[in-house]
Design an enzyme around this catalytic site. Structure first.
Site, PDB file in Angstrom:
ATOM      1  N   ARG A 199       5.456   6.409  16.099  1.00  0.00           N
ATOM      2  CA  ARG A 199       4.466   6.117  14.874  1.00  0.00           C
ATOM      3  C   ARG A 199       3.171   6.847  15.375  1.00  0.00           C
ATOM      4  NH1 ARG A 199       3.768   0.565  11.955  1.00  0.00           N
ATOM      5  NH2 ARG A 199       5.291   0.906  10.824  1.00  0.00           N
TER       6      ARG A 199
ATOM      7  N   ALA B 194      -4.090   1.962   7.960  1.00  0.00           N
ATOM      8  CA  ALA B 194      -5.389   1.570   7.849  1.00  0.00           C
ATOM      9  C   ALA B 194      -5.854   2.457   9.033  1.00  0.00           C
ATOM     10  CB  ALA B 194      -5.511   0.160   8.417  1.00  0.00           C
TER      11      ALA B 194
ATOM     12  N   ASN C 219      -1.010   3.312  20.277  1.00  0.00           N
ATOM     13  CA  ASN C 219       0.049   2.443  19.164  1.00  0.00           C
ATOM     14  C   ASN C 219       1.070   2.202  19.927  1.00  0.00           C
ATOM     15  OD1 ASN C 219       0.279   1.359  16.639  1.00  0.00           O
ATOM     16  ND2 ASN C 219       2.250   2.535  16.504  1.00  0.00           N
TER      17      ASN C 219
ATOM     18  N   LYS D 274       0.813  -1.268   0.065  1.00  0.00           N
ATOM     19  CA  LYS D 274       0.023   0.264   0.078  1.00  0.00           C
ATOM     20  C   LYS D 274       0.784   1.433  -0.101  1.00  0.00           C
ATOM     21  CE  LYS D 274      -4.220  -1.867   1.705  1.00  0.00           C
ATOM     22  NZ  LYS D 274      -5.358  -1.645   2.851  1.00  0.00           N
TER      23      LYS D 274
ATOM     24  N   ASN E  55      -4.991   2.149  -1.764  1.00  0.00           N
ATOM     25  CA  ASN E  55      -5.380   0.775  -1.962  1.00  0.00           C
ATOM     26  C   ASN E  55      -6.219   0.690  -3.275  1.00  0.00           C
ATOM     27  OD1 ASN E  55      -7.671   2.261  -1.394  1.00  0.00           O
ATOM     28  ND2 ASN E  55      -8.683   0.318  -0.369  1.00  0.00           N
TER      29      ASN E  55
HETATM   30  P1  NDP Z   1       0.485  -2.297   9.083  1.00  0.00           P
HETATM   31  O1  NDP Z   1       1.051  -3.726   9.084  1.00  0.00           O
HETATM   32  O2  NDP Z   1       0.855  -1.422   8.201  1.00  0.00           O
HETATM   33  O3  NDP Z   1       0.284  -1.788  10.657  1.00  0.00           O
HETATM   34  C1  NDP Z   1      -0.010  -2.750  11.473  1.00  0.00           C
HETATM   35  C2  NDP Z   1      -0.348  -2.054  12.861  1.00  0.00           C
HETATM   36  O4  NDP Z   1      -0.854  -2.804  13.888  1.00  0.00           O
HETATM   37  C3  NDP Z   1       0.611  -0.938  13.394  1.00  0.00           C
HETATM   38  O5  NDP Z   1      -0.005  -0.043  14.126  1.00  0.00           O
HETATM   39  C4  NDP Z   1       1.416  -2.280  14.505  1.00  0.00           C
HETATM   40  O6  NDP Z   1       1.953  -1.386  15.663  1.00  0.00           O
HETATM   41  C5  NDP Z   1       0.137  -2.733  15.024  1.00  0.00           C
HETATM   42  N1  NDP Z   1       0.005  -4.104  15.650  1.00  0.00           N
HETATM   43  C6  NDP Z   1       0.558  -5.282  14.946  1.00  0.00           C
HETATM   44  N2  NDP Z   1       0.552  -6.361  16.041  1.00  0.00           N
HETATM   45  C7  NDP Z   1       0.235  -5.879  17.175  1.00  0.00           C
HETATM   46  C8  NDP Z   1       0.094  -6.464  18.225  1.00  0.00           C
HETATM   47  N3  NDP Z   1       0.328  -7.639  18.509  1.00  0.00           N
HETATM   48  N4  NDP Z   1      -0.186  -5.501  19.367  1.00  0.00           N
HETATM   49  C9  NDP Z   1      -0.334  -4.174  19.172  1.00  0.00           C
HETATM   50  N5  NDP Z   1      -0.230  -3.693  17.984  1.00  0.00           N
HETATM   51  C10 NDP Z   1       0.118  -4.315  16.893  1.00  0.00           C
HETATM   52  O7  NDP Z   1      -1.188  -2.613   8.591  1.00  0.00           O
HETATM   53  P2  NDP Z   1      -2.474  -1.674   7.988  1.00  0.00           P
HETATM   54  O8  NDP Z   1      -2.146  -0.639   8.796  1.00  0.00           O
HETATM   55  O9  NDP Z   1      -2.183  -1.663   6.480  1.00  0.00           O
HETATM   56  O10 NDP Z   1      -3.555  -2.537   8.311  1.00  0.00           O
HETATM   57  C11 NDP Z   1      -3.921  -2.884   9.879  1.00  0.00           C
HETATM   58  C12 NDP Z   1      -4.910  -3.961   9.844  1.00  0.00           C
HETATM   59  O11 NDP Z   1      -6.193  -3.575   9.133  1.00  0.00           O
HETATM   60  C13 NDP Z   1      -4.563  -5.174   9.119  1.00  0.00           C
HETATM   61  O12 NDP Z   1      -4.630  -6.356   9.717  1.00  0.00           O
HETATM   62  C14 NDP Z   1      -5.174  -5.255   7.728  1.00  0.00           C
HETATM   63  O13 NDP Z   1      -5.575  -6.540   7.376  1.00  0.00           O
HETATM   64  C15 NDP Z   1      -6.829  -4.393   8.278  1.00  0.00           C
HETATM   65  N6  NDP Z   1      -7.369  -3.829   7.142  1.00  0.00           N
HETATM   66  C16 NDP Z   1      -8.680  -4.291   7.035  1.00  0.00           C
HETATM   67  C17 NDP Z   1      -9.337  -3.520   5.840  1.00  0.00           C
HETATM   68  C18 NDP Z   1     -10.545  -4.144   5.692  1.00  0.00           C
HETATM   69  O14 NDP Z   1     -11.289  -3.466   4.617  1.00  0.00           O
HETATM   70  N7  NDP Z   1     -11.348  -4.833   6.496  1.00  0.00           N
HETATM   71  C19 NDP Z   1      -8.760  -2.604   5.018  1.00  0.00           C
HETATM   72  C20 NDP Z   1      -7.456  -2.108   5.507  1.00  0.00           C
HETATM   73  C21 NDP Z   1      -6.721  -2.774   6.665  1.00  0.00           C
HETATM   74  P3  NDP Z   1       3.303  -0.901  15.696  1.00  0.00           P
HETATM   75  O15 NDP Z   1       3.485   0.477  14.935  1.00  0.00           O
HETATM   76  O16 NDP Z   1       3.666  -0.605  17.122  1.00  0.00           O
HETATM   77  O17 NDP Z   1       4.234  -1.940  15.047  1.00  0.00           O
END
Ligand code: NDP
Length: 261
Positions: free
Chosen positions: A150, A125, A145, A60, A81
């Site tokens: 971030r 997202a 977060n 993305k 997207n």
């Molecule tokens: P990214 O991989 O870019 O971001 C991941 C985010 O999740 C970061 O803020 C990260 O925090 C956090 N994170 C991951 N694991 C953990 C954990 N165990 N505990 C706490 N925080 C955690 O993903 P996106 O922003 O692109 O998407 C986020 C989610 O939204 C994805 O699962 C995606 O599938 C879903 N999504 C769904 C859509 C829909 O249409 N339903 C559309 C777009 C996204 P940190 O910065 O601290 O690493």
């Protein structure tokens, strides 16, 4: 739909349902591209006459980079997207935030105006969600977060947003908690306070309730939705970006929604 991996994507099912309903003659396939092959693959797609692309993880950010122009909402999210061909080149957009907002307000009847909202996550997202939610004039948005840098970037880019650590953000002080982290993909939940949970929304969707939906319901949430509706609505919004008629979403929503009251 371009991603890596992409075999699991249910988007073709949604777009073909829209095509059957609207009578639009459309072929929507999955294209698997590695990060190294992404930009060339996208250009080849449009050179071959493709109308539009959806882009999913992990591309993305790269989708915004490959574009010659971008919408305001894609720039605000820092991610795209949806891509379309234009005379001047490739145009990038982001329909995720609009899809979330429409699912919450139109499909689930969740009032955003005046609502105090806790957003978990600060990546693409979450940024798209915050930009869209702000357009509906909420009572306030707090972002939590894991990576504080971030989260701080989010507050810099969206001055109306406050930032808090997970343990400082009490879910019971909000009307709505949106999980924009990917934690549910690994069946885990961000380290939230053990407090009553209001209406909850997980962007992740799967066959059964997600880890976050289960957490919310265990903590007394009156409604815990998954992200299927967001997926369907961002797909419908992509049609508008591609210059196609906005499809009805009711049938596709019924096909996959998992939520519990
Ligand atoms: P990214 O991989 O870019 O971001 C991941 C985010 O999740 C970061 O803020 C990260 O925090 C956090 N994170 C991951 N694991 C953990 C954990 N165990 N505990 C706490 N925080 C955690 O993903 P996106 O922003 O692109 O998407 C986020 C989610 O939204 C994805 O699962 C995606 O599938 C879903 N999504 C769904 C859509 C829909 O249409 N339903 C559309 C777009 C996204 P940190 O910065 O601290 O690493």
């Amino acid at each position: 739909m371009v991603g890596y991996p992409v075999a699991h994507s249910r988007s073709p099912e949604i777009h073909h349902a829209f095509a059957a309903d609207t009578g639009v003659d459309l072929v929507y396939d999955r294209i698997e591209l590695t990060e190294a092959g992404f930009a060339d693959g996208v250009r080849r797609f449009f050179e071959a006459g493709g109308l539009g692309l959806n882009v999913t993880l992990p591309h993305k950010l790269a989708a915004l980079g490959v574009a010659d122009a971008a919408s305001e909402r894609a720039r605000q999210a820092g991610a795209a997207n949806t891509l379309r061909a234009e005379p001047g080149g490739i145009h990038a957009d982001n329909t995720d935030g609009a899809g979330l907002l429409r699912d919450l307000s139109s499909n689930l009847g969740v009032r955003i105006t005046g609502a105090r909202i806790l957003v978990l996550g600060a990546s693409g997202a979450a940024r798209g969600a915050v930009a869209a939610l702000l357009s509906a004039d909420p009572g306030g948005i707090v972002v939590a977060n894991r990576d504080p840098n971030r989260a701080r970037r989010m507050a810099t880019d969206f001055p109306q947003v406050q930032v808090a650590g997970y343990q400082a953000a009490d879910p019971s002080a909000f009307d709505l908690v949106i999980n924009a982290t990917s934690a549910s993909l690994k069946d885990s939940v961000p380290p939230l306070l053990d407090a009553p949970c209001p209406t909850a929304y997980d962007m992740v969707y799967r066959d059964g309730p997600t880890a976050f939906q289960r957490w919310a319901l265990d903590h007394g949430s009156p409604l815990a939705a998954d992200g299927w509706g967001m997926l369907v609505e961002q797909a419908a919004e992509s049609w508008v970006v591609w210059g196609l008629p906005r499809p009805e979403t009711a049938a596709a929503l019924d096909a996959g929604r998992v939520f519990r009251r």
